[in-house]
Design an enzyme around this catalytic site. Sequence first.
Site, PDB file in Angstrom:
ATOM      1  N   GLU A 125       0.851  -1.186   0.000  1.00 51.52           N
ATOM      2  CA  GLU A 125       0.000   0.000   0.000  1.00 51.52           C
ATOM      3  C   GLU A 125       0.901   1.255   0.000  1.00 51.52           C
ATOM      4  OE1 GLU A 125      -2.985  -0.559   3.092  1.00 51.52           O
ATOM      5  OE2 GLU A 125      -4.004  -2.079   1.909  1.00 51.52           O
TER       6      GLU A 125
HETATM    7  C1  HEC Z   1      -3.298   1.015  -1.568  1.00 51.12           C
HETATM    8  C2  HEC Z   1      -4.659   0.922  -1.102  1.00 51.12           C
HETATM    9  C3  HEC Z   1      -5.040   1.409   0.263  1.00 51.12           C
HETATM   10  C4  HEC Z   1      -4.599   2.506   0.968  1.00 51.12           C
HETATM   11  C5  HEC Z   1      -3.557   3.530   0.557  1.00 51.12           C
HETATM   12  C6  HEC Z   1      -5.352   2.533   2.191  1.00 51.12           C
HETATM   13  N1  HEC Z   1      -6.230   1.491   2.238  1.00 51.12           N
HETATM   14 FE1  HEC Z   1      -7.622   1.152   3.669  1.00 51.12          FE
HETATM   15  N2  HEC Z   1      -7.981  -0.663   2.885  1.00 51.12           N
HETATM   16  C7  HEC Z   1      -7.460  -1.151   1.712  1.00 51.12           C
HETATM   17  C8  HEC Z   1      -7.778  -2.562   1.584  1.00 51.12           C
HETATM   18  C9  HEC Z   1      -7.378  -3.461   0.420  1.00 51.12           C
HETATM   19  C10 HEC Z   1      -8.510  -2.916   2.740  1.00 51.12           C
HETATM   20  C11 HEC Z   1      -9.053  -4.293   3.110  1.00 51.12           C
HETATM   21  C12 HEC Z   1      -7.928  -5.100   3.703  1.00 51.12           C
HETATM   22  C13 HEC Z   1      -8.374  -6.325   4.444  1.00 51.12           C
HETATM   23  O1  HEC Z   1      -9.551  -6.412   4.828  1.00 51.12           O
HETATM   24  O2  HEC Z   1      -7.532  -7.197   4.672  1.00 51.12           O
HETATM   25  C14 HEC Z   1      -8.634  -1.695   3.524  1.00 51.12           C
HETATM   26  C15 HEC Z   1      -9.374  -1.575   4.718  1.00 51.12           C
HETATM   27  C16 HEC Z   1      -9.620  -0.385   5.373  1.00 51.12           C
HETATM   28  C17 HEC Z   1     -10.584  -0.199   6.441  1.00 51.12           C
HETATM   29  C18 HEC Z   1     -11.536  -1.248   7.001  1.00 51.12           C
HETATM   30  C19 HEC Z   1     -12.944  -1.037   6.520  1.00 51.12           C
HETATM   31  C20 HEC Z   1     -13.834  -2.220   6.835  1.00 51.12           C
HETATM   32  O3  HEC Z   1     -15.009  -2.170   6.488  1.00 51.12           O
HETATM   33  O4  HEC Z   1     -13.354  -3.205   7.415  1.00 51.12           O
HETATM   34  C21 HEC Z   1     -10.498   1.109   6.834  1.00 51.12           C
HETATM   35  C22 HEC Z   1     -11.298   1.809   7.906  1.00 51.12           C
HETATM   36  C23 HEC Z   1      -9.463   1.723   6.020  1.00 51.12           C
HETATM   37  N3  HEC Z   1      -8.962   0.801   5.125  1.00 51.12           N
HETATM   38  C24 HEC Z   1      -9.002   3.028   6.168  1.00 51.12           C
HETATM   39  C25 HEC Z   1      -7.801   3.478   5.582  1.00 51.12           C
HETATM   40  C26 HEC Z   1      -7.042   4.624   6.034  1.00 51.12           C
HETATM   41  C27 HEC Z   1      -7.425   5.520   7.194  1.00 51.12           C
HETATM   42  C28 HEC Z   1      -5.957   4.728   5.229  1.00 51.12           C
HETATM   43  C29 HEC Z   1      -4.810   5.702   5.301  1.00 51.12           C
HETATM   44  C30 HEC Z   1      -4.096   5.775   6.550  1.00 51.12           C
HETATM   45  C31 HEC Z   1      -6.067   3.660   4.245  1.00 51.12           C
HETATM   46  N4  HEC Z   1      -7.172   2.896   4.529  1.00 51.12           N
HETATM   47  C32 HEC Z   1      -5.185   3.490   3.186  1.00 51.12           C
HETATM   48  C33 HEC Z   1      -6.728  -0.421   0.795  1.00 51.12           C
HETATM   49  C34 HEC Z   1      -6.053   0.765   1.100  1.00 51.12           C
END
Ligand code: HEC
Lengths: 319, 319
Positions: free
Chosen positions: A123
Amino acid sequence: QPAAQPEPAPAPPADLPEGMGPLPTEVPVPADNPQTEEKVELGKILYFEPALSKSGNFSCNSCHNLGTGGVDNQQFSIGHKWQRGGRNAPTVLNSAFWSAQFWDGRAPQLEDQAKGPPLNPVEMASMDETEVVARLTEAGYGPLFEKVFGANALNYDNMAKAIAAFERTLITPDAPFDLYAQGKADISEAAKRGMQKVVEVGCTSCHSGALFTNNTFQKFAYGTDEGVKSVSGKDEDDHLFRVQSWRNVALTAPYFHDGGVKTLDEAVRVMAKTQLDTELSDGDTADIVEFLKTLTGTQPQVTFPVLPRPEGHALSWSD
Amino acid sequence: QPAAQPEPAPAPPADLPEGMGPLPTEVPVPADNPQTEEKVELGKILYFEPALSKSGNFSCNSCHNLGTGGVDNQQFSIGHKWQRGGRNAPTVLNSAFWSAQFWDGRAPQLEDQAKGPPLNPVEMASMDETEVVARLTEAGYGPLFEKVFGANALNYDNMAKAIAAFERTLITPDAPFDLYAQGKADISEAAKRGMQKVVEVGCTSCHSGALFTNNTFQKFAYGTDEGVKSVSGKDEDDHLFRVQSWRNVALTAPYFHDGGVKTLDEAVRVMAKTQLDTELSDGDTADIVEFLKTLTGTQPQVTFPVLPRPEGHALSWSD
Ligand code: HEC
Ligand code: HEC
Ligand code: HEC
Ligand code: HEC
Ligand SMILES: [Ca+2]
Ligand SMILES: [Ca+2]
């Protein structure tokens, strides 16, 4: 002039299934991270901050775009050096309501969750907390953290706290269904049929209440991802995933933890088959989809933040 | 009560060098693309629209981030499949004032410029205009274009017109220098010395007027990029580049068309040496830098747009 009469609270429609109702307007807030206006503002800035990523290319908003339902509509998000992970990015909208974060629930709270992406190698790929904090310091975040958390407060934990506080504001009220449930507006006949159908078929045993999830982890015999077992190692957790909310689900294609299903129509059929051993007719499927579309709420309005930056030189990015 | 006296217009400071003055508040607008509020709003949506890119990963704002001075502070921007081009991304802020767009001026107007990035293989990498228009159509832009341009108006030219109209709103007034020039606020003594020094040394022969550029193309004997010659093929155009404005220059590191110079301090020394055969003292360099910092204006406030999207399925992205 006679004093204005108070408006009578509109009555919910008689056919509203038990448990269904409008999205709550108050989110749970942990005792050690109270919401303040300044903290939310700092969290917003950090949410749009590409300096959380090593390359300077990704902010939280890259994958969870607030312009597109809090997702990127990719099967697997594009991350550092064009790598892609193995899970579909869920929406951040209303995430404050979930019992735990991630498809497998491995982060209990938004505060824990927010510490993951900056260091995740596919990421944002920063090396460690120190690197992220150093970059934020160089960008000029010191005074902003001080204002919110007190002196010498620019650290990784407070970064996560601020982001979580901002996320707790990302709720989407006033979906057509919510207005309907409050007796303020109507929805289509097809949507009303769908609303009854999801009860009849049994969807609402898991997708229950105003959130349309009972916030538990349930077996989903689909794909190769082991879900909760991939975290706990326990066989009994095999293929357990958090019941996804239906809120804003029309915006969050593609579907399921592997983004493997392209349309909402198909996702509904797969659910009926795997979870309830039911083959839905085309008509029932269409009605359910129409109902799900009424769960798209008012998207958060945010002023795009101006980020702190050093003068006369750039932050250092690398591949 | 006596009628309030009109405030006297504050006098500009006596030491203000000839030609210098506050940033104009009105931008030139081409006759065939008048500004309207709705067009600007559509242009803003398109400016933040990752669907202009084949992969769904890049919007104009990726490389010209309005949170960071309208640039990405990269030497060479990250584009499709992590490719990087050969030129540094200049700011979009105040670009409506430039005589021509790009370092080599190859786009006469913002309208022409905006047609480039979506199809540039190292930027947004869409195959052709048809592909971009098809994606915007699928996203649901039809009615938005119709509202602004009339029936059946979703086409590539109108896309560019709307983006250009939005860019014409990205001006940055009220820099400390502007307030000083209007007699409304003071700047530091160092900045005032720098202000005189740039005249004395001759910088303002090119970086002249309120824009701090005379908007001409000038020889810059630096690097291997042939500048205007790379467009015209003519030897007399070798190493000609548009004189870059100093407006917001403290935010737009790294410097020059190849982003090869990391600090503003060094960029000032290089300019003095190559353009004026002058070695600046450390003190004079520091003073000029202090002056340049006073040219950072108020950054545009934009509400982050909610983008049109289909319901229940995603747009198709590809690598
Ligand atoms: C490059 C892509 C990417 C970036 C950048 C990213 N995310 Fe995510 N995010 C994901 C993915 C893929 C998942 C699911 C991962 C899993 O469930 O294993 C996720 C899951 C989440 C969830 C959980 C939501 C749920 O319904 O369970 C949250 C809240 C979230 N991210 C917030 C953030 C925040 C705040 C940041 C920055 C600090 C961020 N993400 C940066 C791809 C990203
Ligand atoms: C026994 C529990 C259970 C039942 C019953 C159930 N679901 Fe689900 N649902 C889940 C779980 C768990 C997920 C998350 C699946 C995953 O990991 O991708 C989910 C996900 C979904 C999704 C995809 C959400 C997304 O963002 O990808 C849709 C749509 C959906 N369910 C609709 C339905 C419908 C319609 C029914 C009834 C026909 C139904 N569900 C019945 C547990 C259930
Ligand atoms: C992947 C990076 C990237 C993307 C995406 C991108 N640009 Fe650029 N932009 C650049 C680079 C690099 C240049 C300089 C190219 C040159 O001069 O040859 C540039 C130049 C410009 C200029 C000229 C400014 C000047 O001072 O001459 C404008 C205006 C501009 N871009 C606007 C846009 C718009 C509008 C979009 C979206 C439609 C966009 N850009 C998308 C990287 C990008
Ligand atoms: C003969 C014309 C000329 C003179 C004199 C001149 N400049 Fe420039 N300046 C340019 C041109 C052309 C560019 C664009 C260079 C390029 O292609 O990178 C530029 C670029 C710059 C930049 C970098 C802007 C950016 O965004 O990368 C700075 C800073 C600058 N000049 C400062 C100065 C200073 C300070 C002086 C006097 C000491 C000066 N210039 C004298 C023509 C001139
Ligand atoms: Ca999804
Ligand atoms: Ca630059």
